[in-house]
Design a protein around this motif. Structure first.
Motif, mmCIF file in Angstrom:
data_model
loop_
_atom_site.group_PDB
_atom_site.id
_atom_site.type_symbol
_atom_site.label_atom_id
_atom_site.label_comp_id
_atom_site.label_asym_id
_atom_site.label_seq_id
_atom_site.Cartn_x
_atom_site.Cartn_y
_atom_site.Cartn_z
ATOM 1 N N ALA A 186 0.871 -1.162 0.000
ATOM 2 C CA ALA A 186 0.000 0.000 0.000
ATOM 3 C C ALA A 186 0.915 1.221 0.000
ATOM 4 O O ALA A 186 2.038 1.166 0.504
ATOM 5 C CB ALA A 186 -0.885 0.002 1.236
ATOM 6 N N MET A 187 0.459 2.305 -0.585
ATOM 7 C CA MET A 187 1.294 3.500 -0.719
ATOM 8 C C MET A 187 0.565 4.710 -0.160
ATOM 9 O O MET A 187 -0.675 4.788 -0.201
ATOM 10 C CB MET A 187 1.624 3.747 -2.192
ATOM 11 C CG MET A 187 2.421 2.639 -2.852
ATOM 12 S SD MET A 187 4.083 2.468 -2.181
ATOM 13 C CE MET A 187 4.804 4.039 -2.657
ATOM 14 N N GLY A 188 1.352 5.652 0.319
ATOM 15 C CA GLY A 188 0.751 6.855 0.883
ATOM 16 C C GLY A 188 1.510 8.109 0.491
ATOM 17 O O GLY A 188 2.679 8.048 0.091
ATOM 18 N N TRP A 189 0.814 9.228 0.580
ATOM 19 C CA TRP A 189 1.413 10.544 0.453
ATOM 20 C C TRP A 189 1.239 11.285 1.772
ATOM 21 O O TRP A 189 0.147 11.264 2.353
ATOM 22 C CB TRP A 189 0.753 11.353 -0.668
ATOM 23 C CG TRP A 189 1.142 10.941 -2.049
ATOM 24 C CD1 TRP A 189 0.454 10.093 -2.875
ATOM 25 C CD2 TRP A 189 2.289 11.352 -2.782
ATOM 26 N NE1 TRP A 189 1.114 9.959 -4.076
ATOM 27 C CE2 TRP A 189 2.246 10.740 -4.052
ATOM 28 C CE3 TRP A 189 3.361 12.216 -2.510
ATOM 29 C CZ2 TRP A 189 3.225 10.923 -5.028
ATOM 30 C CZ3 TRP A 189 4.333 12.404 -3.486
ATOM 31 C CH2 TRP A 189 4.255 11.766 -4.727
ATOM 32 N N PHE A 190 2.300 11.927 2.199
ATOM 33 C CA PHE A 190 2.296 12.760 3.390
ATOM 34 C C PHE A 190 2.883 14.123 3.007
ATOM 35 O O PHE A 190 3.497 14.271 1.954
ATOM 36 C CB PHE A 190 3.146 12.126 4.499
ATOM 37 C CG PHE A 190 2.541 10.889 5.097
ATOM 38 C CD1 PHE A 190 2.573 9.687 4.407
ATOM 39 C CD2 PHE A 190 1.954 10.923 6.346
ATOM 40 C CE1 PHE A 190 2.012 8.534 4.946
ATOM 41 C CE2 PHE A 190 1.391 9.780 6.908
ATOM 42 C CZ PHE A 190 1.424 8.589 6.207
ATOM 43 N N ASP A 245 -7.861 0.052 -5.594
ATOM 44 C CA ASP A 245 -9.316 0.158 -5.549
ATOM 45 C C ASP A 245 -9.842 0.586 -4.187
ATOM 46 O O ASP A 245 -11.050 0.731 -4.019
ATOM 47 C CB ASP A 245 -9.980 -1.149 -5.997
ATOM 48 C CG ASP A 245 -9.588 -2.335 -5.153
ATOM 49 O OD1 ASP A 245 -10.016 -3.447 -5.470
ATOM 50 O OD2 ASP A 245 -8.838 -2.154 -4.170
ATOM 51 N N SER A 246 -8.954 0.780 -3.229
ATOM 52 C CA SER A 246 -9.336 1.365 -1.945
ATOM 53 C C SER A 246 -8.457 2.583 -1.703
ATOM 54 O O SER A 246 -7.231 2.471 -1.699
ATOM 55 C CB SER A 246 -9.147 0.368 -0.799
ATOM 56 O OG SER A 246 -10.048 -0.705 -0.912
ATOM 57 N N THR A 247 -9.087 3.721 -1.517
ATOM 58 C CA THR A 247 -8.352 4.964 -1.318
ATOM 59 C C THR A 247 -8.797 5.642 -0.031
ATOM 60 O O THR A 247 -9.922 5.450 0.438
ATOM 61 C CB THR A 247 -8.539 5.932 -2.496
ATOM 62 O OG1 THR A 247 -9.948 6.182 -2.673
ATOM 63 C CG2 THR A 247 -7.967 5.352 -3.782
ATOM 64 N N TYR A 248 -7.901 6.457 0.512
ATOM 65 C CA TYR A 248 -8.136 7.129 1.789
ATOM 66 C C TYR A 248 -7.578 8.547 1.670
ATOM 67 O O TYR A 248 -6.512 8.748 1.091
ATOM 68 C CB TYR A 248 -7.409 6.395 2.922
ATOM 69 C CG TYR A 248 -7.632 4.897 2.906
ATOM 70 C CD1 TYR A 248 -6.829 4.069 2.135
ATOM 71 C CD2 TYR A 248 -8.652 4.321 3.654
ATOM 72 C CE1 TYR A 248 -7.029 2.699 2.105
ATOM 73 C CE2 TYR A 248 -8.859 2.945 3.641
ATOM 74 C CZ TYR A 248 -8.048 2.146 2.863
ATOM 75 O OH TYR A 248 -8.254 0.793 2.825
ATOM 76 N N ALA A 253 -2.958 11.184 1.697
ATOM 77 C CA ALA A 253 -3.768 10.196 0.978
ATOM 78 C C ALA A 253 -3.028 8.867 0.947
ATOM 79 O O ALA A 253 -1.806 8.824 1.100
ATOM 80 C CB ALA A 253 -4.063 10.665 -0.448
ATOM 81 N N ALA A 254 -3.786 7.783 0.725
ATOM 82 C CA ALA A 254 -3.190 6.460 0.612
ATOM 83 C C ALA A 254 -4.090 5.576 -0.236
ATOM 84 O O ALA A 254 -5.271 5.878 -0.437
ATOM 85 C CB ALA A 254 -2.967 5.845 1.989
ATOM 86 N N LEU A 255 -3.504 4.496 -0.726
ATOM 87 C CA LEU A 255 -4.301 3.515 -1.459
ATOM 88 C C LEU A 255 -3.702 2.135 -1.280
ATOM 89 O O LEU A 255 -2.519 2.002 -0.962
ATOM 90 C CB LEU A 255 -4.423 3.881 -2.947
ATOM 91 C CG LEU A 255 -3.287 3.632 -3.911
ATOM 92 C CD1 LEU A 255 -3.756 3.997 -5.310
ATOM 93 C CD2 LEU A 255 -2.017 4.281 -3.560
ATOM 94 N N ASN A 256 -4.509 1.110 -1.498
ATOM 95 C CA ASN A 256 -4.048 -0.258 -1.305
ATOM 96 C C ASN A 256 -3.263 -0.725 -2.524
ATOM 97 O O ASN A 256 -3.043 0.021 -3.479
ATOM 98 C CB ASN A 256 -5.224 -1.177 -0.988
ATOM 99 C CG ASN A 256 -6.157 -1.378 -2.179
ATOM 100 O OD1 ASN A 256 -6.139 -0.580 -3.124
ATOM 101 N ND2 ASN A 256 -6.935 -2.436 -2.141
ATOM 102 N N ILE A 293 -2.394 1.637 10.815
ATOM 103 C CA ILE A 293 -3.367 2.485 10.146
ATOM 104 C C ILE A 293 -2.712 3.297 9.044
ATOM 105 O O ILE A 293 -1.545 3.689 9.141
ATOM 106 C CB ILE A 293 -4.089 3.404 11.151
ATOM 107 C CG1 ILE A 293 -3.089 4.313 11.876
ATOM 108 C CG2 ILE A 293 -4.903 2.593 12.135
ATOM 109 C CD1 ILE A 293 -3.756 5.343 12.771
ATOM 110 N N VAL A 294 -3.464 3.559 7.993
ATOM 111 C CA VAL A 294 -2.888 4.183 6.802
ATOM 112 C C VAL A 294 -2.463 5.619 7.050
ATOM 113 O O VAL A 294 -1.623 6.137 6.325
ATOM 114 C CB VAL A 294 -3.876 4.136 5.628
ATOM 115 C CG1 VAL A 294 -4.124 2.713 5.199
ATOM 116 C CG2 VAL A 294 -5.170 4.858 5.934
ATOM 117 N N SER A 295 -3.027 6.273 8.055
ATOM 118 C CA SER A 295 -2.725 7.686 8.269
ATOM 119 C C SER A 295 -1.559 7.934 9.213
ATOM 120 O O SER A 295 -1.219 9.087 9.472
ATOM 121 C CB SER A 295 -3.961 8.400 8.807
ATOM 122 O OG SER A 295 -4.372 7.812 10.014
ATOM 123 N N SER A 296 -0.938 6.879 9.702
ATOM 124 C CA SER A 296 0.175 7.044 10.640
ATOM 125 C C SER A 296 1.512 6.884 9.939
ATOM 126 O O SER A 296 1.729 5.918 9.204
ATOM 127 C CB SER A 296 0.073 6.017 11.763
ATOM 128 O OG SER A 296 1.251 6.033 12.552
#
Length: 124
Positions: free
Chosen positions: A33-37, A56-59, A49-52, A104-107
């Motif tokens: 999974a990848m994220g932007w901070f 197909d799953s984004t946050y 933001a993040a996605l799996n 969690i994806v936001s940490s």
């Protein structure tokens, strides 16, 4: 581990758009999974933001929801952040990261590999 290199930052006027890219090395990119901070001067790094692995799953953080879009191309080992309707408060260094834990994806603690960052400056 995967190595990450961001690009696409720059100076833009409020209301404008930018597209950030994050190129990953290694054949294991699809597993992550990848994220932007982002991190503004004097502030802590914050989730954007993040996605799996499949995309197909984004946050999204509430502050960017409806304006930013995260996506990935696993054939190109690249993740993107399309940023529209930019505001001066979006000014920061933007980092992409690969998530290598079940956290969690936001940490930030959930991500084990980070790029060097790309500067985004939004003028008013």
């Amino acid at each position: 581990q995967v190595q990450l290199v961001e690009s696409g930052g720059g100076l833009v006027q409020a209301g404008g758009s930018l597209r950030l890219s994050c190129a990953a090395s290694g054949r294991t990119f699809i597993r992550y999974a990848m994220g932007w901070f982002r991190q503004a001067p004097g502030k802590e790094r914050e989730f954007v933001a993040a996605l799996n692995w499949s995309g197909d799953s984004t946050y999204y953080a509430d502050s960017v929801k409806g304006r930013f879009t995260i996506s990935r191309d696993n054939t190109q080992n690249t993740v993107y952040l399309q940023m529209n309707s930019l505001k001066p408060e979006d000014t920061a260094v933007y980092y992409c990261a690969a998530k290598n834990t079940l956290g969690i994806v936001s940490s930030t603690l959930s991500y084990g590999s980070w790029g060097q960052g790309t500067q985004v400056t939004v003028s008013s």
